[in-house]
Design a protein around this motif. Structure first.
Motif, PDB file in Angstrom:
ATOM      1  N   GLU A   1      -7.882  -1.672  -6.390  1.00 30.56           N
ATOM      2  CA  GLU A   1      -7.713  -0.220  -6.288  1.00 30.56           C
ATOM      3  C   GLU A   1      -8.134   0.301  -4.915  1.00 30.56           C
ATOM      4  OE1 GLU A   1      -7.424   2.787  -9.540  1.00 30.56           O
ATOM      5  OE2 GLU A   1      -9.062   1.569 -10.345  1.00 30.56           O
ATOM      6  N   LEU A   2      -7.528  -0.269  -3.881  1.00 32.67           N
ATOM      7  CA  LEU A   2      -7.792   0.219  -2.527  1.00 32.67           C
ATOM      8  C   LEU A   2      -7.359   1.674  -2.379  1.00 32.67           C
ATOM      9  CD1 LEU A   2      -6.440  -2.770  -0.391  1.00 32.67           C
ATOM     10  CD2 LEU A   2      -8.731  -2.477  -1.365  1.00 32.67           C
ATOM     11  N   LYS A   3      -6.214   2.007  -2.971  1.00 29.67           N
ATOM     12  CA  LYS A   3      -5.639   3.346  -2.865  1.00 29.67           C
ATOM     13  C   LYS A   3      -5.409   3.738  -1.411  1.00 29.67           C
ATOM     14  CE  LYS A   3      -7.516   4.976  -7.294  1.00 29.67           C
ATOM     15  NZ  LYS A   3      -8.330   5.984  -7.982  1.00 29.67           N
ATOM     16  N   LEU A   4      -4.937   2.786  -0.611  1.00 31.57           N
ATOM     17  CA  LEU A   4      -4.677   2.988   0.812  1.00 31.57           C
ATOM     18  C   LEU A   4      -3.307   2.435   1.166  1.00 31.57           C
ATOM     19  CD1 LEU A   4      -8.009   1.778   2.476  1.00 31.57           C
ATOM     20  CD2 LEU A   4      -7.235   4.138   2.322  1.00 31.57           C
ATOM     21  N   GLU A   5      -2.601   3.108   2.047  1.00 26.82           N
ATOM     22  CA  GLU A   5      -1.381   2.543   2.593  1.00 26.82           C
ATOM     23  C   GLU A   5      -1.725   1.318   3.439  1.00 26.82           C
ATOM     24  OE1 GLU A   5       1.735   5.699   3.770  1.00 26.82           O
ATOM     25  OE2 GLU A   5      -0.186   6.736   3.931  1.00 26.82           O
ATOM     26  N   GLN A   6      -0.745   0.448   3.628  1.00 23.83           N
ATOM     27  CA  GLN A   6      -0.977  -0.812   4.329  1.00 23.83           C
ATOM     28  C   GLN A   6      -1.602  -0.604   5.709  1.00 23.83           C
ATOM     29  OE1 GLN A   6      -0.647  -3.673   2.885  1.00 23.83           O
ATOM     30  NE2 GLN A   6      -0.692  -5.177   4.537  1.00 23.83           N
TER      31      GLN A   6
ATOM     32  N   GLY B   1      -3.365  -1.436  -4.895  1.00 25.20           N
ATOM     33  CA  GLY B   1      -3.860  -2.027  -3.658  1.00 25.20           C
ATOM     34  C   GLY B   1      -4.931  -3.063  -3.903  1.00 25.20           C
ATOM     35  N   VAL B   2      -4.783  -4.238  -3.252  1.00 27.09           N
ATOM     36  CA  VAL B   2      -5.725  -5.348  -3.414  1.00 27.09           C
ATOM     37  C   VAL B   2      -6.023  -5.974  -2.054  1.00 27.09           C
ATOM     38  CG1 VAL B   2      -5.225  -5.960  -5.819  1.00 27.09           C
ATOM     39  CG2 VAL B   2      -3.721  -6.788  -4.008  1.00 27.09           C
ATOM     40  N   ALA B   3      -7.174  -6.611  -1.947  1.00 24.09           N
ATOM     41  CA  ALA B   3      -7.558  -7.248  -0.686  1.00 24.09           C
ATOM     42  C   ALA B   3      -8.480  -8.424  -0.953  1.00 24.09           C
ATOM     43  CB  ALA B   3      -8.251  -6.249   0.241  1.00 24.09           C
TER      44      ALA B   3
ATOM     45  N   ARG C   1     -12.988 -11.371   7.826  1.00 24.77           N
ATOM     46  CA  ARG C   1     -11.562 -11.201   8.049  1.00 24.77           C
ATOM     47  C   ARG C   1     -10.951 -10.777   6.723  1.00 24.77           C
ATOM     48  NH1 ARG C   1      -9.610 -16.912   9.988  1.00 24.77           N
ATOM     49  NH2 ARG C   1     -11.678 -16.928  10.966  1.00 24.77           N
ATOM     50  N   ALA C   2      -9.693 -10.365   6.745  1.00 24.71           N
ATOM     51  CA  ALA C   2      -9.127  -9.825   5.516  1.00 24.71           C
ATOM     52  C   ALA C   2      -7.626 -10.032   5.435  1.00 24.71           C
ATOM     53  CB  ALA C   2      -9.447  -8.335   5.396  1.00 24.71           C
ATOM     54  N   ALA C   3      -7.153 -10.123   4.202  1.00 25.47           N
ATOM     55  CA  ALA C   3      -5.732 -10.055   3.873  1.00 25.47           C
ATOM     56  C   ALA C   3      -5.616  -8.990   2.795  1.00 25.47           C
ATOM     57  CB  ALA C   3      -5.216 -11.392   3.362  1.00 25.47           C
ATOM     58  N   TRP C   4      -4.609  -8.127   2.887  1.00 29.86           N
ATOM     59  CA  TRP C   4      -4.531  -7.023   1.944  1.00 29.86           C
ATOM     60  C   TRP C   4      -3.092  -6.605   1.689  1.00 29.86           C
ATOM     61  CZ3 TRP C   4      -5.722  -6.658   7.031  1.00 29.86           C
ATOM     62  CH2 TRP C   4      -5.007  -5.745   7.813  1.00 29.86           C
ATOM     63  N   LEU C   5      -2.927  -5.942   0.563  1.00 28.08           N
ATOM     64  CA  LEU C   5      -1.644  -5.381   0.169  1.00 28.08           C
ATOM     65  C   LEU C   5      -1.914  -3.963  -0.298  1.00 28.08           C
ATOM     66  CD1 LEU C   5       1.403  -5.744  -0.409  1.00 28.08           C
ATOM     67  CD2 LEU C   5       0.772  -6.568  -2.691  1.00 28.08           C
ATOM     68  N   GLY C   6      -1.537  -2.994   0.521  1.00 27.12           N
ATOM     69  CA  GLY C   6      -1.871  -1.612   0.241  1.00 27.12           C
ATOM     70  C   GLY C   6      -0.776  -0.861  -0.489  1.00 27.12           C
ATOM     71  N   GLN C   7      -1.133   0.324  -0.975  1.00 30.25           N
ATOM     72  CA  GLN C   7      -0.171   1.219  -1.605  1.00 30.25           C
ATOM     73  C   GLN C   7      -0.766   2.620  -1.614  1.00 30.25           C
ATOM     74  OE1 GLN C   7       1.288  -0.092  -5.397  1.00 30.25           O
ATOM     75  NE2 GLN C   7       2.750   1.568  -5.568  1.00 30.25           N
ATOM     76  N   LYS C   8       0.028   3.581  -1.220  1.00 31.21           N
ATOM     77  CA  LYS C   8      -0.443   4.953  -1.152  1.00 31.21           C
ATOM     78  C   LYS C   8      -0.856   5.458  -2.521  1.00 31.21           C
ATOM     79  CE  LYS C   8       0.936   9.552   0.483  1.00 31.21           C
ATOM     80  NZ  LYS C   8       2.029  10.355   1.078  1.00 31.21           N
ATOM     81  N   THR C   9      -2.024   6.045  -2.602  1.00 30.14           N
ATOM     82  CA  THR C   9      -2.547   6.741  -3.782  1.00 30.14           C
ATOM     83  C   THR C   9      -3.017   5.809  -4.897  1.00 30.14           C
ATOM     84  OG1 THR C   9      -1.046   8.578  -3.314  1.00 30.14           O
ATOM     85  CG2 THR C   9      -2.135   8.597  -5.448  1.00 30.14           C
ATOM     86  N   TYR C  10      -2.237   4.763  -5.190  1.00 26.78           N
ATOM     87  CA  TYR C  10      -2.565   3.912  -6.336  1.00 26.78           C
ATOM     88  C   TYR C  10      -2.670   2.442  -5.925  1.00 26.78           C
ATOM     89  CZ  TYR C  10      -1.033   8.021  -8.966  1.00 26.78           C
ATOM     90  OH  TYR C  10      -0.888   9.287  -9.456  1.00 26.78           O
TER      91      TYR C  10
END
Length: 264
Positions: free
Chosen positions: A34-39, A64-66, A53-62
């Motif tokens: 639940e990052l709730k952040l755009e990429q 999201g994982v990292a 360091r990080a790898a992530w998959l974002g999504q606006k509002t809802y």
């Protein structure tokens, strides 16, 4: 070596807490949901300044994982989403860390058993099961960490009667959890703790945390190759006591160094 999972319920809001927690708990791998952040809004500079360091998959509002990994460790073969499953929601990311395959997942909530979101949840769970099965064929050392949105047993619910048949505790969801175990995975927390009233999520309302009325829905499942190296798994309740906390709290698995030394 330590692996942890934490649904932060907005990394933008909770970034100071994540950094403070990592300073006190320098785990090797931290899976966030639940990052709730755009990429392009991911706070990479701050994460790197903290030694990760990080790898992530974002999504606006809802969603999201990292996956955050200590800088001195490898972070390879990053895969986003469930391969072969068309999903517009950002819920899964995987990477190999020093020979250990780590999958970070934010499972579908489902809303209610009569909701279309529940149907989506069951479809998503079936797709994840197939993905995990394929990953286990490729990686002996494997861990699936995340907010599962499933309380697998009555012991994982503060009031099993009240929750019976409801979303997070319904029979189909629990059966899906059981099928993941049947693939050759173990619930790391329950390897060490069979006590009641052990929860990782508490509703913000009605002083649920203070009253310890929660659910254990954040899990770390591990393959046999990691299970034999597991030495502890705990729920860290402290961050739930902080100001403006996430409604979830971290779960931390400790492995012997040998688990990361394997040549996979």
């Amino acid at each position: 070596m330590q692996l942890a999972t934490w649904n932060v319920n907005s990394l933008k809001v909770r970034l100071p807490q994540v950094l403070a927690w990592l300073a006190e708990n320098p785990v090797d791998v931290l899976c966030l949901q639940e990052l709730k952040l755009e990429q392009d809004k991911f706070p990479l500079a701050e994460v790197e300044a903290a030694g990760y360091r990080a790898a992530w998959l974002g999504q606006k509002t809802y969603n999201g994982v990292a996956i955050l990994v200590k800088a001195e460790r490898s972070l390879d073969d990053v895969v986003t989403g469930i391969p072969g499953y068309d999903d517009v929601q950002s819920r899964v990311i995987a990477a190999t860390v020093d020979g250990v395959r780590v999958v970070c997942a934010y499972f579908v909530n489902g809303e209610a058993v009569d909701s279309p979101k529940y149907t989506y949840k069951l479809e998503w769970l079936a797709a994840l099961e197939g993905y995990v099965e394929r990953e286990l064929e490729r990686h002996a050392a494997f861990a699936l960490l995340g907010d599962y949105n499933i309380a697998p047993e009555d012991i994982d619910v503060y009031d099993a009667d009240a929750w019976q048949g409801k979303v997070l505790c319904s029979a189909p969801e629990r059966a899906a959890f059981g099928r993941l175990l049947a693939l050759g995975l173990a619930d790391a927390f329950r390897l060490f703790n069979r006590e009641e009233k052990q929860y990782s999520w508490w509703d913000y309302r009605a002083m649920m945390f203070r009253r310890n009325l929660g659910l254990r829905i954040d899990h770390i499942l591990v393959s046999d190759a990691l299970r034999e190296h597991a030495v502890a798994c705990v729920i860290d309740k402290l961050p739930r006591k902080w100001e403006r906390p996430s409604d979830h709290t971290p779960v931390v698995l400790t492995l012997s160094a040998a688990a990361f030394a394997q040549d996979q």
